[in-house]
Design a protein around this motif. Structure first.
Motif, short mmCIF file in Angstrom:
data_model
loop_
_atom_site.label_atom_id
_atom_site.label_comp_id
_atom_site.label_asym_id
_atom_site.label_seq_id
_atom_site.Cartn_x
_atom_site.Cartn_y
_atom_site.Cartn_z
N GLU A 1 6.94 41.97 -16.42
CA GLU A 1 7.27 42.95 -15.38
C GLU A 1 6.97 42.40 -14.00
N MET B 1 10.20 48.95 -18.93
CA MET B 1 9.94 47.88 -17.98
C MET B 1 10.70 48.05 -16.67
N LYS C 1 8.75 49.54 -13.77
CA LYS C 1 7.69 48.67 -13.27
C LYS C 1 8.28 47.55 -12.42
N ILE C 2 9.44 47.03 -12.85
CA ILE C 2 10.11 45.98 -12.07
C ILE C 2 10.52 46.51 -10.71
N ALA D 1 2.19 46.38 -10.93
CA ALA D 1 2.66 46.54 -12.31
C ALA D 1 1.63 47.27 -13.15
#
Length: 249
Positions: free
Chosen positions: A64, A120, A123-124, A192
């Motif tokens: 991430e 994910m 978070k990215i 993250a």
């Protein structure tokens, strides 16, 4: 690896060992409970016994952080190049970027989790938001530091605006860009993990959150140490690239 780098690494390892020794002696000598400060030996033992879960969580968080970091760097550099090539865009892009980043990144977490889900992707996006502004500012500062006389000189030889950017502005700006990238490494891992703690299916932040609920503070510290190791490795990788390729700094 030169002798100076070797000495820096040796000093870093010696400092870490000294800190671990003081930590261990303090925790055992003062008989501190685990929820205050567990001993280093108990943390290491917990890391070994739960190595599989910690490794899987570390991979999740690192993926991430790296993906968000790459996206954030691209966005920040692209925005800086845009307002350099089109000066009129500065009046729009710079205030907008400042307004977005005047709010703590964590404040966007509920919206981002709602829009992109618990996986994910959210978070990215959060890491990209956090990294892009730092890279944006460092890139602008680097591109703007070019001597105007140098620009006039290269243009007198028929260089286009794109050629000036590629041959003069970017090489001049690269030390500041890489410095911003180095600073953003730790921030990417931090964001993250914080976002994982607010909602995720895996990762070190999720491990920390679950460990707190289970009152397992040894696991909390184990996850923190693994996260620190990821940040240090990431920081070291960017620092190596800086020393290797920005040789004129």
């Amino acid at each position: 690896m030169n002798s100076e780098t070797s000495r820096q690494i040796a000093r870093g390892i010696a400092g870490a060992l000294l800190l671990a020794a003081i930590w261990e002696l303090s925790a055992r000598g003062l008989k501190l409970p685990a929820y205050v400060l567990p001993s280093v030996s108990s943390i290491l033992s917990g890391m070994v016994s739960d190595a599989g879960n910690l490794f899987a969580a570390a991979q999740f968080t690192a993926a991430e952080a790296l993906a968000g970091y790459a996206v954030g760097c691209l966005i920040g550099m692209a925005a800086a190049v845009l307002i350099t090539m089109i000066p009129a865009a500065r009046a729009v892009v710079l205030p907008l970027a400042t307004a977005i980043n005047s709010v703590p990144v964590v404040a966007y977490s509920p919206l981002v989790l709602l829009w992109f889900g618990m996986g994910m992707a959210s978070k990215i996006v959060m890491v990209a938001i956090a990294v892009s502004f730092t890279i944006f500012l460092s890139t602008i500062a680097g591109l703007d530091r070019v001597d105007r006389r140098s620009v006039d000189l290269i243009r007198s030889f028929g260089a286009s605006r794109l050629a000036v950017l590629w041959r003069l502005r970017l090489p001049t700006a690269l030390p500041l860009i890489i410095a911003g990238m180095r600073v953003s490494t730790v921030r990417s891992v931090l964001v993250a993990i914080v976002t994982e703690m607010l909602g995720a299916y895996g990762g070190l932040g999720w491990v920390i959150y679950q460990a707190v609920l289970q009152i397992d503070f040894v696991k909390v510290w184990a996850a923190i140490i693994v996260a620190s190791a990821i940040s240090l490795a990431f920081f070291g990788a960017i620092s190596f690239i800086e020393r290797r390729y920005v040789f004129w700094k």
